[in-house]
Design a protein around this motif. Structure first.
Motif, PDB file in Angstrom:
ATOM      1  N   UNK A 124      -5.164  23.830 -16.908  1.00 23.59           N
ATOM      2  CA  UNK A 124      -5.801  22.802 -16.439  1.00 23.59           C
ATOM      3  C   UNK A 124      -4.838  21.677 -16.210  1.00 23.59           C
ATOM      4  N   UNK A 125      -4.907  20.884 -15.075  1.00 19.83           N
ATOM      5  CA  UNK A 125      -4.082  19.961 -14.860  1.00 19.83           C
ATOM      6  C   UNK A 125      -4.687  18.600 -14.191  1.00 19.83           C
ATOM      7  N   UNK A 126      -4.160  17.371 -14.446  1.00 22.70           N
ATOM      8  CA  UNK A 126      -4.740  16.269 -14.099  1.00 22.70           C
ATOM      9  C   UNK A 126      -3.722  15.271 -13.711  1.00 22.70           C
ATOM     10  N   UNK A 127      -4.227  14.498 -12.612  1.00 23.16           N
ATOM     11  CA  UNK A 127      -3.407  13.378 -12.255  1.00 23.16           C
ATOM     12  C   UNK A 127      -4.116  12.122 -12.274  1.00 23.16           C
ATOM     13  N   UNK A 128      -3.621  10.952 -12.691  1.00 17.48           N
ATOM     14  CA  UNK A 128      -4.362   9.884 -12.565  1.00 17.48           C
ATOM     15  C   UNK A 128      -3.346   8.635 -12.163  1.00 17.48           C
ATOM     16  N   UNK A 129      -3.740   7.881 -11.324  1.00 13.90           N
ATOM     17  CA  UNK A 129      -2.787   6.717 -10.559  1.00 13.90           C
ATOM     18  C   UNK A 129      -3.583   5.527 -10.279  1.00 13.90           C
ATOM     19  N   UNK A 130      -2.958   4.602 -10.118  1.00 14.72           N
ATOM     20  CA  UNK A 130      -3.261   3.338  -9.689  1.00 14.72           C
ATOM     21  C   UNK A 130      -3.025   3.246  -8.185  1.00 14.72           C
ATOM     22  N   UNK A 131      -4.441   2.664  -7.487  1.00 16.96           N
ATOM     23  CA  UNK A 131      -4.039   2.662  -5.913  1.00 16.96           C
ATOM     24  C   UNK A 131      -4.988   1.467  -5.324  1.00 16.96           C
ATOM     25  N   UNK A 132      -4.510   1.041  -4.307  1.00 16.45           N
ATOM     26  CA  UNK A 132      -5.426   0.088  -3.688  1.00 16.45           C
ATOM     27  C   UNK A 132      -5.136   0.213  -2.249  1.00 16.45           C
ATOM     28  N   UNK A 133      -6.202  -0.478  -1.203  1.00 14.15           N
ATOM     29  CA  UNK A 133      -6.017  -0.446  -0.039  1.00 14.15           C
ATOM     30  C   UNK A 133      -5.709  -1.702   0.532  1.00 14.15           C
ATOM     31  N   UNK A 134      -4.518  -2.089   1.241  1.00 13.20           N
ATOM     32  CA  UNK A 134      -4.289  -3.359   1.850  1.00 13.20           C
ATOM     33  C   UNK A 134      -5.001  -3.461   3.122  1.00 13.20           C
ATOM     34  N   UNK A 135      -5.073  -2.584   3.724  1.00  7.67           N
ATOM     35  CA  UNK A 135      -5.906  -2.520   5.341  1.00  7.67           C
ATOM     36  C   UNK A 135      -6.091  -1.011   5.693  1.00  7.67           C
ATOM     37  N   UNK A 183     -11.686   7.908  -1.667  1.00  8.01           N
ATOM     38  CA  UNK A 183     -12.023   6.486  -1.209  1.00  8.01           C
ATOM     39  C   UNK A 183     -11.153   5.473  -1.975  1.00  8.01           C
ATOM     40  N   UNK A 184     -10.211   4.690  -1.496  1.00  9.85           N
ATOM     41  CA  UNK A 184      -9.769   3.771  -2.251  1.00  9.85           C
ATOM     42  C   UNK A 184     -10.134   2.422  -1.906  1.00  9.85           C
ATOM     43  N   UNK A 185     -10.444   1.574  -2.773  1.00  8.08           N
ATOM     44  CA  UNK A 185     -11.142   0.230  -2.893  1.00  8.08           C
ATOM     45  C   UNK A 185      -9.800  -0.741  -2.449  1.00  8.08           C
ATOM     46  N   UNK A 186     -10.524  -1.949  -2.119  1.00  7.18           N
ATOM     47  CA  UNK A 186      -9.325  -3.106  -1.912  1.00  7.18           C
ATOM     48  C   UNK A 186      -8.622  -3.555  -3.061  1.00  7.18           C
ATOM     49  N   UNK A 187      -9.442  -3.571  -4.338  1.00  7.84           N
ATOM     50  CA  UNK A 187      -8.629  -3.940  -5.417  1.00  7.84           C
ATOM     51  C   UNK A 187      -7.968  -2.796  -6.137  1.00  7.84           C
ATOM     52  N   UNK A 188      -7.248  -3.274  -7.190  1.00  6.68           N
ATOM     53  CA  UNK A 188      -6.366  -2.176  -7.891  1.00  6.68           C
ATOM     54  C   UNK A 188      -7.281  -1.433  -8.668  1.00  6.68           C
ATOM     55  N   UNK A 189      -7.366   0.168  -8.809  1.00  5.18           N
ATOM     56  CA  UNK A 189      -8.259   0.666  -9.547  1.00  5.18           C
ATOM     57  C   UNK A 189      -7.500   1.953  -9.894  1.00  5.18           C
ATOM     58  N   UNK A 190      -8.026   2.501 -11.006  1.00  8.19           N
ATOM     59  CA  UNK A 190      -7.330   3.930 -11.524  1.00  8.19           C
ATOM     60  C   UNK A 190      -8.347   4.929 -10.969  1.00  8.19           C
ATOM     61  N   UNK A 191      -7.465   5.933 -10.358  1.00  7.50           N
ATOM     62  CA  UNK A 191      -8.063   7.073  -9.973  1.00  7.50           C
ATOM     63  C   UNK A 191      -7.835   8.416 -10.718  1.00  7.50           C
ATOM     64  N   UNK A 192      -8.450   9.424 -10.710  1.00  5.14           N
ATOM     65  CA  UNK A 192      -8.360  10.538 -11.369  1.00  5.14           C
ATOM     66  C   UNK A 192      -8.654  11.891 -10.804  1.00  5.14           C
ATOM     67  N   UNK A 194      -2.128  11.045   3.415  1.00  7.71           N
ATOM     68  CA  UNK A 194      -2.569   9.895   3.956  1.00  7.71           C
ATOM     69  C   UNK A 194      -2.956   9.485   5.278  1.00  7.71           C
ATOM     70  N   UNK A 195      -2.991  10.591   6.094  1.00  6.68           N
ATOM     71  CA  UNK A 195      -2.999  10.635   7.622  1.00  6.68           C
ATOM     72  C   UNK A 195      -4.515  10.493   8.017  1.00  6.68           C
ATOM     73  N   UNK A 196      -5.457  10.193   7.018  1.00  7.20           N
ATOM     74  CA  UNK A 196      -6.888  10.191   7.218  1.00  7.20           C
ATOM     75  C   UNK A 196      -7.448   8.896   7.889  1.00  7.20           C
ATOM     76  N   UNK A 197      -6.442   7.816   8.109  1.00  8.06           N
ATOM     77  CA  UNK A 197      -7.156   6.773   8.759  1.00  8.06           C
ATOM     78  C   UNK A 197      -5.719   6.012   9.077  1.00  8.06           C
ATOM     79  N   UNK A 198      -5.819   5.039  10.091  1.00  7.70           N
ATOM     80  CA  UNK A 198      -4.814   3.962  10.447  1.00  7.70           C
ATOM     81  C   UNK A 198      -4.856   3.098   9.042  1.00  7.70           C
ATOM     82  N   UNK A 199      -3.844   2.958   8.111  1.00  6.57           N
ATOM     83  CA  UNK A 199      -4.097   2.412   7.102  1.00  6.57           C
ATOM     84  C   UNK A 199      -2.726   1.814   6.513  1.00  6.57           C
ATOM     85  N   UNK A 200      -2.984   0.871   5.556  1.00  5.85           N
ATOM     86  CA  UNK A 200      -1.975   0.390   4.652  1.00  5.85           C
ATOM     87  C   UNK A 200      -2.307   0.793   3.104  1.00  5.85           C
ATOM     88  N   UNK A 201      -1.475   1.693   2.386  1.00  4.83           N
ATOM     89  CA  UNK A 201      -2.148   2.066   1.119  1.00  4.83           C
ATOM     90  C   UNK A 201      -0.973   1.775   0.032  1.00  4.83           C
TER      91      UNK A 201
END
Length: 376
Positions: A101-112, A142-151, A171-178
């Motif tokens: 079993x392997x797990x990753x958790x990370x903080x992320x947000x969408x700038x645009x 799907x990454x929200x605008x505000x900082x959030x923890x994803x797992x 990250x090539x699923x959209x034109x975006x800033x992450x």
């Protein structure tokens, strides 16, 4: 929102920190000790491999960035034909065996993001970062605008040698800033978050994750009002911030010189329940050599389970070697004598040398008395 119960023990993220060595830093060792499972990356690193023709990246820092106050911002100029045309690979420092079993958790947000809902897209994959780039656990988040923890958790269906494993952020699923911040990867567990959503380890009452389910707790970690005795020693309560399981404080004992017998300087930790002859007792002690406590950073802590009345019958004598890093040391022993409820103690012996030791939390667990939750 679930948060890491142990996040604060990690060091502030650096974009140019060295690769995690076999001997981790004190902060990383404390995190590894406190995590469920085993830490298999260096969360202080953000100097990841960024790839793809249609991307640019830069480090960003800020007090509002959770975890380590730093992140990597990646700009994708246009959506790709596939999700994995551009992204980042966060290195894993250990090999992965099939079935683990392997797990990753990370903080992320969408700038645009030029998407219908304004949310960014990150594909997460545990992969072998050399041809043929085999992997598992493919998940799109799907990454929200505000900082959030994803797992993301997955069971490995392939084995990946040490030095070849990575978490791929695609990250090539959209034109975006992450922006992607502090990232923790662990093996041997399916979650790094608490069910209760608490933001930190309970100060005094929680059993550390690596002790959970091992039996019935028969000491009270909330009680640190231990009797300390012996000549030529001083003791005081000192703060231990950000070290899960200490309750925010530790007992510091300094000995000016070695005693004739190590047990002549000690502390008494009460045991609340009875122990039957033949019971298997697990002792967990979170401790370290105090800063400046010895020239080489090591110290010796003796332990013994015993009745607290003469002639002090007992068992489980052991000497633990401590280092300058907080560690949870675990020792199993079998009871050679029965001890009535309220009559037993775990004796801690400090008199082996001129030294200084900090003890953060002590857990005595009867593995022969499983609680209902221990069977889950």
């Amino acid at each position: 929102m679930h948060k890491f119960a142990l996040w604060a023990v990690a060091a502030v993220v650096s974009v140019s920190a060295p690769v995690l060595a076999d001997q981790p830093t004190a902060e990383l060792q404390a995190l590894d000790d406190a995590l469920p499972g085993t830490l298999i990356n260096d969360p202080t690193r953000l100097d990841w491999q960024i790839f793809g023709a249609d991307q640019t990246s830069k480090p960003v820092k800020g007090e509002n960035i959770p975890g380590g106050k730093a992140a990597t911002q990646i700009t994708i100029a246009k959506a790709g034909a596939t999700l994995f045309e551009a992204g980042a690979n966060a290195p894993i420092t250990a090999g992965i065996k099939s079935g683990t079993d392997v797990v990753v958790a990370f903080y992320a947000r969408t700038v645009s993001a030029e998407t219908s809902d304004g949310r960014g897209r990150i594909g997460v994959r545990f992969n072998q970062n050399v041809p043929p780039y085999s992997g598992f656990g493919d998940t799109t988040i799907l990454i929200e605008k505000d900082w959030k923890l994803y797992q993301v958790a997955a069971k490995a269906n392939i084995s990946i040698p040490r030095g070849q494993a990575a978490v791929g952020f695609q990250l090539s699923g959209a034109k975006q800033v992450i922006e992607i911040g502090q990232t923790i990867v662990a093996s041997g567990t399916t979650s790094l978050t608490t069910k209760s959503g608490k933001t930190e380890q309970s100060a005094t009452t929680d059993i550390l994750p690596q002790l959970q389910g091992k039996g019935k707790l028969i000491s009270n970690p909330a009680d640190k009002d231990w009797a300390v005795y012996g000549p030529g020693a001083t003791h005081q309560t000192v703060p231990s911030p950000n070290i899960p399981g200490t309750g925010g404080t530790a007992l510091l004992v300094r000995t000016a010189a070695a005693a004739a017998n190590a047990f002549e300087i000690g502390a008494i930790v009460p045991i609340t329940d009875s122990i039957a002859e033949g019971d298997v007792i697990l002792i967990g002690i979170l401790a370290r050599t105090a800063p400046g406590g010895s020239p080489d950073g090591t110290s010796k802590l003796g332990i013994r389970v015993q009745a607290n009345d003469p002639p002090y019958p007992g068992f489980g004598e052991n000497v633990l070697t401590l280092g300058p890093t907080w560690r949870l040391l675990q020792v199993k022993t079998q009871a050679k004598t029965a001890i009535d409820a309220g009559k037993g103690v775990l004796a801690l012996y400090f008199g082996a040398a001129a030294q200084a030791i900090e003890v953060g939390q002590v857990f005595v667990i009867n593995t022969s008395k499983l609680t209902p939750s221990s069977n889950q």
